[in-house]
Design a protein around this motif. Structure first.
Motif, mmCIF file in Angstrom:
data_model
loop_
_atom_site.group_PDB
_atom_site.id
_atom_site.type_symbol
_atom_site.label_atom_id
_atom_site.label_comp_id
_atom_site.label_asym_id
_atom_site.label_seq_id
_atom_site.Cartn_x
_atom_site.Cartn_y
_atom_site.Cartn_z
ATOM 1 N N HIS A 97 74.611 58.647 19.009
ATOM 2 C CA HIS A 97 75.950 58.449 18.967
ATOM 3 C C HIS A 97 76.811 59.779 19.597
ATOM 4 O O HIS A 97 77.724 59.419 19.992
ATOM 5 C CB HIS A 97 76.468 58.251 17.420
ATOM 6 C CG HIS A 97 76.154 57.095 16.664
ATOM 7 N ND1 HIS A 97 76.693 56.827 15.872
ATOM 8 C CD2 HIS A 97 75.142 56.035 17.251
ATOM 9 C CE1 HIS A 97 76.079 55.184 15.273
ATOM 10 N NE2 HIS A 97 75.173 55.226 16.438
ATOM 11 N N MET A 104 76.764 58.954 22.959
ATOM 12 C CA MET A 104 77.766 57.901 23.376
ATOM 13 C C MET A 104 79.164 58.556 23.310
ATOM 14 O O MET A 104 80.075 57.744 23.579
ATOM 15 C CB MET A 104 77.381 56.817 22.395
ATOM 16 C CG MET A 104 78.133 55.389 22.723
ATOM 17 S SD MET A 104 77.317 54.751 24.029
ATOM 18 C CE MET A 104 78.966 54.047 24.626
ATOM 19 N N LEU A 110 80.626 58.962 20.467
ATOM 20 C CA LEU A 110 81.212 58.459 19.518
ATOM 21 C C LEU A 110 81.230 59.792 18.319
ATOM 22 O O LEU A 110 82.127 59.604 17.301
ATOM 23 C CB LEU A 110 80.231 57.442 18.779
ATOM 24 C CG LEU A 110 80.156 56.188 19.543
ATOM 25 C CD1 LEU A 110 79.301 55.092 19.055
ATOM 26 C CD2 LEU A 110 81.603 55.366 19.581
ATOM 27 N N ALA A 121 81.962 53.508 29.333
ATOM 28 C CA ALA A 121 81.214 52.215 29.211
ATOM 29 C C ALA A 121 80.671 51.504 30.178
ATOM 30 O O ALA A 121 79.576 50.603 30.102
ATOM 31 C CB ALA A 121 82.059 51.116 28.316
ATOM 32 N N ILE A 156 74.692 51.106 24.922
ATOM 33 C CA ILE A 156 74.107 51.466 23.493
ATOM 34 C C ILE A 156 73.533 50.270 22.725
ATOM 35 O O ILE A 156 74.290 49.199 22.642
ATOM 36 C CB ILE A 156 74.722 52.354 22.712
ATOM 37 C CG1 ILE A 156 73.925 52.756 21.522
ATOM 38 C CG2 ILE A 156 75.978 51.882 22.173
ATOM 39 C CD1 ILE A 156 74.305 54.008 20.813
ATOM 40 N N PHE A 196 72.693 49.082 18.969
ATOM 41 C CA PHE A 196 72.909 49.727 17.768
ATOM 42 C C PHE A 196 71.762 49.024 16.698
ATOM 43 O O PHE A 196 71.202 48.078 17.389
ATOM 44 C CB PHE A 196 74.276 49.253 17.199
ATOM 45 C CG PHE A 196 75.381 50.170 17.805
ATOM 46 C CD1 PHE A 196 75.569 51.283 17.506
ATOM 47 C CD2 PHE A 196 76.259 49.446 18.630
ATOM 48 C CE1 PHE A 196 76.479 52.169 17.920
ATOM 49 C CE2 PHE A 196 77.320 50.092 19.270
ATOM 50 C CZ PHE A 196 77.365 51.463 18.748
ATOM 51 N N HIS A 210 77.298 43.268 13.706
ATOM 52 C CA HIS A 210 78.069 42.503 12.398
ATOM 53 C C HIS A 210 78.414 41.451 13.200
ATOM 54 O O HIS A 210 78.973 41.351 14.407
ATOM 55 C CB HIS A 210 79.319 43.547 12.437
ATOM 56 C CG HIS A 210 78.851 44.626 11.912
ATOM 57 N ND1 HIS A 210 78.669 44.993 10.663
ATOM 58 C CD2 HIS A 210 78.881 45.961 12.745
ATOM 59 C CE1 HIS A 210 78.372 46.505 10.480
ATOM 60 N NE2 HIS A 210 78.556 46.799 11.724
ATOM 61 N N ASP A 211 78.242 40.152 12.632
ATOM 62 C CA ASP A 211 78.626 38.900 13.162
ATOM 63 C C ASP A 211 79.498 37.908 12.176
ATOM 64 O O ASP A 211 79.213 36.867 11.882
ATOM 65 C CB ASP A 211 77.343 38.276 13.755
ATOM 66 C CG ASP A 211 76.493 39.076 14.544
ATOM 67 O OD1 ASP A 211 76.866 39.518 15.442
ATOM 68 O OD2 ASP A 211 75.312 39.148 14.100
ATOM 69 N N ILE A 222 78.599 36.119 23.721
ATOM 70 C CA ILE A 222 78.340 37.449 23.365
ATOM 71 C C ILE A 222 77.573 38.341 24.412
ATOM 72 O O ILE A 222 77.931 39.457 24.774
ATOM 73 C CB ILE A 222 77.191 37.586 22.178
ATOM 74 C CG1 ILE A 222 78.299 36.900 20.987
ATOM 75 C CG2 ILE A 222 76.666 38.855 21.865
ATOM 76 C CD1 ILE A 222 77.903 37.211 19.550
ATOM 77 N N MET A 265 80.134 39.689 26.765
ATOM 78 C CA MET A 265 80.906 40.986 26.394
ATOM 79 C C MET A 265 80.385 41.959 27.079
ATOM 80 O O MET A 265 81.182 42.976 27.243
ATOM 81 C CB MET A 265 80.916 41.096 24.907
ATOM 82 C CG MET A 265 81.715 39.976 24.555
ATOM 83 S SD MET A 265 81.713 40.159 22.447
ATOM 84 C CE MET A 265 82.547 38.760 22.178
ATOM 85 N N GLY A 266 79.131 42.047 27.557
ATOM 86 C CA GLY A 266 78.647 43.085 28.163
ATOM 87 C C GLY A 266 79.334 43.284 29.682
ATOM 88 O O GLY A 266 79.478 44.481 30.044
ATOM 89 N N GLN A 314 75.527 44.437 30.687
ATOM 90 C CA GLN A 314 76.670 45.474 30.920
ATOM 91 C C GLN A 314 75.971 46.352 32.161
ATOM 92 O O GLN A 314 76.800 47.172 32.710
ATOM 93 C CB GLN A 314 76.468 46.513 29.799
ATOM 94 C CG GLN A 314 77.855 47.431 29.613
ATOM 95 C CD GLN A 314 77.455 48.216 28.295
ATOM 96 O OE1 GLN A 314 76.869 47.985 27.653
ATOM 97 N NE2 GLN A 314 78.307 49.435 28.294
#
Lengths: 259, 329
Positions: A50, A53, A55, A79, A84, A86, A90-91, A100, A103-104, A159
């Motif tokens: 993290h 990244m 974060l 980005a 990354i 994870f 969460h869906d 989905i 989204m990359g 991505q």
């Protein structure tokens, strides 16, 4: 010659809740290489990822991505170079597998821009590489744990970052898919001049795919070097606090297991 | 790929909106039918029918559309912000604050204009209270926000009950209408329309980021979304939209909760489709519900909030059942 440095750490120190996770850590990860981060539960593998990244902030020291200080990158720009995987996703909201994966492409597109045919082709290519092309219209909530993990890896491939950060890439995957996914990521990294860091509990997986190993022993100490140097029964037994032995397979590979 | 099917959805909703306007314009007690409405729209004359249409019916239909659109869009935003499918525009206590202020204005015998001004101020006050309480030094979590909102709502609820039980019969009747949501006094000015339009454009600008944000804060940050800033924008946009809706028509339930769900169930998951779709569906839903409210027990009028629930509950359950079967197949 692909000798560009993707990631370098200069005397990095990290702590969480007053506990020292690593102290004055320095490292250079060139393009085409994989770094494995090993260590007991709670030694800070995820925290380190993290921090890479951005974060969270390190206590001291400097991180450079593409020879430029991490702090100078904007979140949007970061980005496009750093991706990354994870541990948990969460869906709660419905979305299809293809949506989905797409989204990359988010960091590569401008604000009003829609995903074009090229982006869709990239997403489909990644889904096919992970063997889930047939699921592209399925809702994510109908997927199994392993299918979700493969989708997360496909999203990361879509991505196209320069540096891949993986937190427990083997989660929810059976042995065959673990090997297949890491093989895929490794060859992607080698052909695209990218690099990869993975935090994992699976010593054998790290031994098989990583060029460099960072073995966190807790209390800020850390053993670093090539996989052959670091992954010895002695080092591992010390780091995990339990006796770990190894055997050699007939093709000369070391397999580690608790005694 | 998804585009063709989803543009089709938007076209269908556009047709529904036109239909909703015609139904809304041609229902009421004056016996002004659909044929007459169309004739007045195309060739206006100076008669009484023209006056009824332009001074009463059109403003009311527009108010219904704008209110429904504001609520539906606010519902979409709240559901992303709180990543909770049960979130609705009122979950953070905005309607409670508005209600207390509006009821106080009714109690003081103020006119419709002041009642709606009071509601707007009460709503904003509640927004600031919840924001101030929910914000802690380092993290601004959805759970904390929901808990604060629910507790503040409960507080407003207690005050509302005090006002209801201590007021005279006459004002209690107006209060109940306000609480259930009512469009009979509603007019929407330039401000409401401007809020709807600018809120819509702002959210469309962040449309793709909203898709990413609904996958979780960390994932969104990793994909380059400025999570903290975006969440602040979402909180205040949704609040302003809800405050405007409450100001126009009191607290009409159900539109904001159900509209986004219905659309998601029939396949509008991408926020760049979901946002315009919810504006159209929320708006036409409320226009049609309001038409029913005017005609079911005519010449008496029902509060429109009752009708939205009466229509919305069975329709929602039907879609839910259907979509469940679809998943199992």
């Amino acid at each position: 010659m692909t000798d560009t440095t993707i990631l370098s750490l200069h005397e990095l120190s990290l702590s969480i809740a007053g506990r020292r996770l690593c102290h004055q850590l320095s490292l250079r990860l060139p393009a085409g290489q994989c770094l494995g981060i090993l260590g007991q539960n709670g030694t800070g593998k995820t925290t380190l990822l993290h921090t890479l990244m951005r974060l969270r902030e390190p206590d001291a020291g400097r991180i450079e991505l593409n020879q430029r200080a991490l702090a100078q990158w904007s979140r949007e720009e970061l980005a496009t170079h750093l991706g990354i995987l994870f541990q948990n996703s969460h869906d709660a909201m419905p979305a299809t597998v293809l949506e989905i994966a797409l989204m990359g492409r988010h960091p590569h597109l401008a604000n009003w821009q829609w995903e074009g045919n090229e982006d869709i082709a990239m997403a489909r290519e990644a889904l096919a590489a992970l063997g889930i092309a047939g699921l592209e219209k399925r809702d994510i909530q109908s997927l199994s744990g392993g299918e979700r993990q493969r989708l997360a890896i496909a999203t990361l491939l879509t991505q196209r970052p320069r540096l891949f950060l993986l937190d427990e890439p083997g989660n929810h995957l059976d042995i065959a898919f673990q090997v297949q996914s890491l093989q895929l990521l490794r060859s992607h990294v080698q052909t695209h001049n990218a690099a990869l860091c993975m935090a994992t509990h699976d010593i054998n997986l790290a031994a098989r795919y990583c060029d460099q190993i960072m073995l966190l022993t807790g209390d800020g100490e850390c053993v670093m070097g090539t996989a052959a140097e670091v992954l010895t029964s002695n080092n591992l037994s010390h780091a995990y606090g339990c006796e770990i032995r190894s055997v050699s397979t007939d093709d000369g590979r070391q397999i580690f297991f608790p005694a | 790929m998804f585009a063709r099917q989803q543009w089709g959805l938007l076209l269908m909703l556009l047709a529904l909106t036109v239909l909703g306007f015609l139904i809304s314009l041609s229902s009421g007690s004056a016996g002004l039918g659909i044929g007459e409405v169309l004739r007045q729209l195309l060739q206006p004359d100076a008669g009484l029918q023209n006056q009824i249409l332009f001074d009463l019916r059109i403003p009311r239909s527009v108010a219904a559309f704008v209110t429904g659109a504001l609520l539906a869009m606010s519902g979409v935003i709240m559901q992303v912000l709180l990543r909770n499918p049960l979130a609705d525009p009122y979950i953070l206590g905005i309607s409670g604050g508005a209600a207390v202020a509006a009821l106080a204005a009714i109690l003081l015998g103020l006119g419709a204009y002041w009642i709606s001004q009071a509601a707007f101020i009460g709503a904003l006050l509640s927004v600031l209270i919840v924001f101030g309480l929910a914000r802690s030094s380092h993290r601004w979590s959805a759970t904390r926000l929901i808990l604060t909102g629910v507790v503040v709502s409960a507080g407003w609820g207690a005050i509302i009950n005090i006002l209801l039980t201590t007021s005279s019969n006459n004002s209690v009747y107006s209060m109940l209408f306000w609480l259930m949501g009512d469009l009979s006094q509603s007019r929407v000015g330039g401000f409401g329309i401007a809020v709807l339009a600018s809120g819509f454009l702002l959210m469309m600008y962040y449309g793709r980021a909203l898709n990413v944000l609904s996958r979780g804060d960390l994932q969104a940050a990793a994909l380059g979304v400025p999570v903290r800033r975006l969440k602040l924008i979402l909180y205040f946009t949704a609040s302003l939209l809800t405050a405007c809706a409450v100001t126009i028509a009191g607290s009409i339930g159900f539109v904001g909760l159900v509209t986004p769900h219905m659309l998601r169930m029939i396949g509008a998951r991408d926020h760049r489709i979901l946002l315009p779709a919810s504006v159209l569906l929320g708006g036409s839903f409320l226009m049609i519900a309001d038409s029913a409210a005017r005609t079911i027990v005519a010449p008496q009028q029902l509060p429109v909030g009752v009708v939205t629930a009466l229509i919305g509950v069975p329709v929602f359950l039907l879609i839910l059942r259907h979509s469940n079967r679809h998943v199992q197949e």
